[in-house]
Design a protein around this motif. Structure first.
Motif, PDB file in Angstrom:
ATOM      1  N   LYS A   1      36.750  40.813  58.969  1.00 39.20           N
ATOM      2  CA  LYS A   1      38.268  40.866  59.218  1.00 39.20           C
ATOM      3  C   LYS A   1      39.077  40.697  57.936  1.00 39.20           C
ATOM      4  CE  LYS A   1      38.122  40.175  64.434  1.00 39.20           C
ATOM      5  NZ  LYS A   1      38.062  39.337  65.275  1.00 39.20           N
ATOM      6  N   LEU A   2      38.797  39.726  57.067  1.00 38.35           N
ATOM      7  CA  LEU A   2      39.618  39.462  55.999  1.00 38.35           C
ATOM      8  C   LEU A   2      39.481  40.683  55.060  1.00 38.35           C
ATOM      9  CD1 LEU A   2      40.993  37.298  54.511  1.00 38.35           C
ATOM     10  CD2 LEU A   2      38.754  36.546  53.395  1.00 38.35           C
ATOM     11  N   MET A   3      38.395  41.253  54.809  1.00 38.46           N
ATOM     12  CA  MET A   3      38.413  42.383  54.074  1.00 38.46           C
ATOM     13  C   MET A   3      39.122  43.480  54.445  1.00 38.46           C
ATOM     14  SD  MET A   3      34.834  43.799  52.810  1.00 38.46           S
ATOM     15  CE  MET A   3      33.754  43.001  53.752  1.00 38.46           C
ATOM     16  N   THR A   4      39.197  43.823  55.770  1.00 38.14           N
ATOM     17  CA  THR A   4      39.867  45.111  56.542  1.00 38.14           C
ATOM     18  C   THR A   4      41.416  44.473  56.364  1.00 38.14           C
ATOM     19  OG1 THR A   4      38.343  45.375  57.936  1.00 38.14           O
ATOM     20  CG2 THR A   4      40.074  46.096  58.948  1.00 38.14           C
ATOM     21  N   LEU A   5      42.011  43.237  56.730  1.00 36.04           N
ATOM     22  CA  LEU A   5      43.158  42.929  56.505  1.00 36.04           C
ATOM     23  C   LEU A   5      43.784  43.024  55.269  1.00 36.04           C
ATOM     24  CD1 LEU A   5      44.912  41.468  58.860  1.00 36.04           C
ATOM     25  CD2 LEU A   5      44.432  39.420  57.720  1.00 36.04           C
ATOM     26  N   GLU A   6      43.010  42.860  54.122  1.00 36.14           N
ATOM     27  CA  GLU A   6      43.418  43.054  52.896  1.00 36.14           C
ATOM     28  C   GLU A   6      43.387  44.507  52.266  1.00 36.14           C
ATOM     29  OE1 GLU A   6      41.392  40.012  50.360  1.00 36.14           O
ATOM     30  OE2 GLU A   6      43.505  38.907  50.307  1.00 36.14           O
TER      31      GLU A   6
ATOM     32  N   PRO B   1      37.620  50.169  57.692  1.00 36.59           N
ATOM     33  CA  PRO B   1      37.265  50.084  59.184  1.00 36.59           C
ATOM     34  C   PRO B   1      36.167  48.988  59.345  1.00 36.59           C
ATOM     35  CG  PRO B   1      37.117  52.339  58.360  1.00 36.59           C
ATOM     36  CD  PRO B   1      37.312  51.495  57.185  1.00 36.59           C
ATOM     37  N   LEU B   2      36.611  47.967  60.236  1.00 36.08           N
ATOM     38  CA  LEU B   2      35.977  47.097  60.556  1.00 36.08           C
ATOM     39  C   LEU B   2      34.436  47.059  60.735  1.00 36.08           C
ATOM     40  CD1 LEU B   2      36.153  44.102  61.134  1.00 36.08           C
ATOM     41  CD2 LEU B   2      36.254  44.313  63.718  1.00 36.08           C
ATOM     42  N   LYS B   3      33.962  48.272  61.334  1.00 37.58           N
ATOM     43  CA  LYS B   3      32.547  48.494  61.162  1.00 37.58           C
ATOM     44  C   LYS B   3      32.082  48.681  59.951  1.00 37.58           C
ATOM     45  CE  LYS B   3      29.917  51.919  63.996  1.00 37.58           C
ATOM     46  NZ  LYS B   3      30.145  53.101  64.733  1.00 37.58           N
ATOM     47  N   SER B   4      32.631  49.249  59.034  1.00 39.22           N
ATOM     48  CA  SER B   4      31.951  49.389  57.567  1.00 39.22           C
ATOM     49  C   SER B   4      31.967  48.098  57.110  1.00 39.22           C
ATOM     50  CB  SER B   4      32.733  50.283  56.945  1.00 39.22           C
ATOM     51  OG  SER B   4      33.430  51.263  57.423  1.00 39.22           O
TER      52      SER B   4
ATOM     53  N   GLU C   1      29.078  45.915  55.275  1.00 39.54           N
ATOM     54  CA  GLU C   1      28.978  45.598  53.787  1.00 39.54           C
ATOM     55  C   GLU C   1      28.673  44.089  53.730  1.00 39.54           C
ATOM     56  OE1 GLU C   1      32.503  46.596  51.590  1.00 39.54           O
ATOM     57  OE2 GLU C   1      32.157  44.946  50.326  1.00 39.54           O
ATOM     58  N   ILE C   2      29.193  43.106  54.659  1.00 38.61           N
ATOM     59  CA  ILE C   2      28.669  41.659  54.476  1.00 38.61           C
ATOM     60  C   ILE C   2      27.398  41.520  54.745  1.00 38.61           C
ATOM     61  CG2 ILE C   2      29.029  39.347  55.627  1.00 38.61           C
ATOM     62  CD1 ILE C   2      31.736  40.179  54.149  1.00 38.61           C
ATOM     63  N   GLU C   3      26.482  42.611  55.660  1.00 39.00           N
ATOM     64  CA  GLU C   3      25.209  42.633  55.993  1.00 39.00           C
ATOM     65  C   GLU C   3      24.559  42.923  54.640  1.00 39.00           C
ATOM     66  OE1 GLU C   3      25.460  43.260  60.742  1.00 39.00           O
ATOM     67  OE2 GLU C   3      25.221  45.056  59.431  1.00 39.00           O
ATOM     68  N   LYS C   4      25.010  43.829  54.012  1.00 38.37           N
ATOM     69  CA  LYS C   4      24.324  44.437  52.900  1.00 38.37           C
ATOM     70  C   LYS C   4      24.262  43.360  51.573  1.00 38.37           C
ATOM     71  CE  LYS C   4      24.191  48.539  49.968  1.00 38.37           C
ATOM     72  NZ  LYS C   4      24.592  49.856  49.611  1.00 38.37           N
ATOM     73  N   CYS C   5      25.417  42.504  51.718  1.00 42.94           N
ATOM     74  CA  CYS C   5      25.267  41.505  50.468  1.00 42.94           C
ATOM     75  C   CYS C   5      24.247  40.469  51.008  1.00 42.94           C
ATOM     76  CB  CYS C   5      26.851  40.778  50.831  1.00 42.94           C
ATOM     77  SG  CYS C   5      28.046  41.716  50.135  1.00 42.94           S
TER      78      CYS C   5
ATOM     79  N   PHE D   1      35.082  47.727  47.620  1.00 44.45           N
ATOM     80  CA  PHE D   1      33.984  47.105  48.234  1.00 44.45           C
ATOM     81  C   PHE D   1      33.958  45.537  47.812  1.00 44.45           C
ATOM     82  CE2 PHE D   1      32.658  51.391  47.996  1.00 44.45           C
ATOM     83  CZ  PHE D   1      32.377  51.629  49.425  1.00 44.45           C
ATOM     84  N   PRO D   2      35.106  44.793  48.395  1.00 38.92           N
ATOM     85  CA  PRO D   2      35.421  43.705  47.945  1.00 38.92           C
ATOM     86  C   PRO D   2      34.295  42.577  48.047  1.00 38.92           C
ATOM     87  CG  PRO D   2      37.241  44.194  49.604  1.00 38.92           C
ATOM     88  CD  PRO D   2      36.048  45.177  49.657  1.00 38.92           C
TER      89      PRO D   2
END
Ligand code: NAP
Length: 454
Positions: free
Chosen positions: A67-72, A76-79, A83-87, A132-133
């Motif tokens: 959500k932080l990424m999406t907000l900044e 889209p939240l799903k991606s 992204e976090i899972e891939k990290c 991709f922050p």
């Protein structure tokens, strides 16, 4: 650019930050240098455990972080969740494989014993982009920290809260103070950091100009750099391809991350027998894309990250139209608050026009027609970039020609270009140099020491 979180869906400023001053930067460099002395002596077992802790925190906190990424930056939240899972995946990959990647390599020579020893370098500066922050940072940090280096992150100015959240995750995972630090600084302060003797090397993911600036500053100090820069990736569809699969993948490959990915398919090069059908199918799918609030889980296309990116993209679309391209859908910003741009298709830009070779960083597909595989390869290579390429054909000879003749760091046949921790990632030509991920990624920031003993 001011360091600030501005919600790209609304234009509202959420939080602003003051860049660190010279004294604060020096303090962080001192801390990093001290941290390296101890951390570089830790065992692989210890470092693996710390990265495993990091993976667990990412998994536990994935919704809030996404959500932080999406907000900044509007992803889209799903991606963002993916992204976090891939990290977490890249942390585990290096946690499990680094001892092997960095083990001594014995080579028989005239010595009694001769071998390669991999040793950490010290403080590595990472200058990272907003698109991709988390992923961009973790694909640098996981191998760099496993190798025993310490990291300094200068993140893009529009994602400061992501930058601070990453530093916080590393601390919670148990990495000692100073092993991973975020520097909230402007781009103009980067050269001073790289000039500092305590910083041993740097990596930058971003635009060509940023890469050039960093590389100049680093080369004046004889410091190594890895550059991951832009791309104008071709997506070639030849007559024998599975058209339905190719078109569906084309939409995903272009719209990924609201069209703001270095390896997004940007130039669609289609063999003439199937070009009308491809265009018709792509148009239908573009017109059905669900645009809206990126925090909604079913949103497919959110806003562009900043007003500047929106204006630059709109200008490129106008230039393409003025250069002879035909806009067959979209072509304008949406008339709603936020940085939304219509899904756009532009066809038949004359290939000798400079705009046909530029990177479009947003939901804009450029369509070109070619007679055969020769023309397809020629056009695919007719760009200053060489990051990734996707080729679609069921003809074995054509597959081989695409693999051998496309000028890019990666060629994917009958699939879209993507990064995977197990495979090296990087470009050639003006897309940069060096590799991230896989064994090649961890070897970029180590001293490859030759040892010879009688
Ligand atoms: P950008 O403007 O170059 O910014 C990237 C980073 O570089 C930011 O942290 C930025 O800081 C910093 N920066 C900008 N100018 C600099 C300078 N002169 N010296 C030192 N640092 C500087 O790029 P962007 O617009 O955020 O990102 C989009 C580009 O990145 C696209 O071209 C895309 O293809 C490329 N990209 C490549 C890859 C890859 O793996 N090859 C992956 C993702 C993105 P500020 O924010 O403070 O300006």
């Amino acid at each position: 650019m001011a360091i600030a979180s501005i919600n790209p869906s609304t234009g509202i400023t959420i939080k602003t930050f003051t860049p660190l001053n010279d004294t604060e930067i020096k303090d962080k460099l001192n801390l990093g240098e001290r941290a390296f002395l101890d951390y570089s002596q830790t065992s692989f077992v210890k470092r693996s455990q710390l990265l495993e802790n990091t993976a667990k925190i990412l998994e536990t906190e994935k919704i809030e972080l996404a959500k932080l990424m999406t907000l900044e930056m509007g992803k889209p939240l799903k991606s963002a969740i993916a992204e976090i899972e891939k990290c977490a995946v890249v942390c585990r990959y290096y946690s499990e494989n680094s001892a092997n990647f960095l083990a001594d390599v014995h080579i028989p020579t005239d010595a009694n014993s001769s071998f390669i020893k991999y040793q950490p370098l010290g403080i590595i500066l990472a200058v990272m982009p907003w698109n991709f922050p988390f992923w961009q940072v973790f694909r640098f940090a996981a191998p760099a920290l496993m190798a025993g280096n310490v990291g300094l992150l200068k993140h893009a100015s529009n994602v400061p809260q992501c930058a601070l959240a990453i530093e916080n995750i590393m601390q919670k995972a148990g990495f000692p103070d100073g092993v991973f630090q975020t520097l909230l600084i402007s781009a103009s302060q980067v050269a001073n950091v790289i000039n500092d003797d305590r910083v041993k090397a740097a990596t930058l993911t971003g635009s060509e100009n940023a890469g050039i600036s960093l590389a100049i500053a680093a080369s004046k100090n004889i410091k190594k750099t890895v550059l991951e820069l832009g791309g104008s990736d071709p997506f070639i569809v030849l007559a024998s391809a599975d058209l339905e699969l190719a078109v569906n993948t084309a939409v995903t490959a272009r719209m990924l991350n609201n069209g703001q990915s270095c390896i997004a398919a940007k130039r669609f090069i289609i063999q003439e027998q199937i070009a009308d059908e491809f265009e018709k199918m792509l148009l239908e799918k573009f017109q059905k894309i669900k645009i809206g609030d990126p925090l909604e889980l079913d949103t497919e296309l959110g806003p562009l990250a900043t007003v500047d990116i929106l204006q630059e993209l709109d200008q490129q679309v106008k230039t393409a139209a003025n250069s002879g391209g035909k806009i067959i859908t979209g072509g304008k910003p949406l008339e709603i608050p936020g940085n939304f741009y219509q899904p756009t298709i532009i066809k038949d830009i004359p290939t000798d026009q400079p705009i046909a070779k530029e990177e479009f960083f947003g939901p804009v597909a450029l369509l070109f027609r070619v007679k055969n595989v020769d023309q397809a390869i020629k056009l695919a290579n007719d760009t200053p970039f060489g990051l990734g390429a996707s080729g679609w054909t069921n003809n074995e000879q054509e597959k081989q020609r695409l693999i051998n003749e496309i000028e890019a760091g990666a060629v994917f046949i009958n699939g879209m270009v993507k990064s995977d921790p197990r495979l090296p990632f990087g470009g050639i030509k003006r897309s940069g140099y060096g590799r991230e991920l896989s064994i090649q990624g961890i070897h970029e920031f180590v001293n490859i020491k030759t040892v010879w003993m009688r």
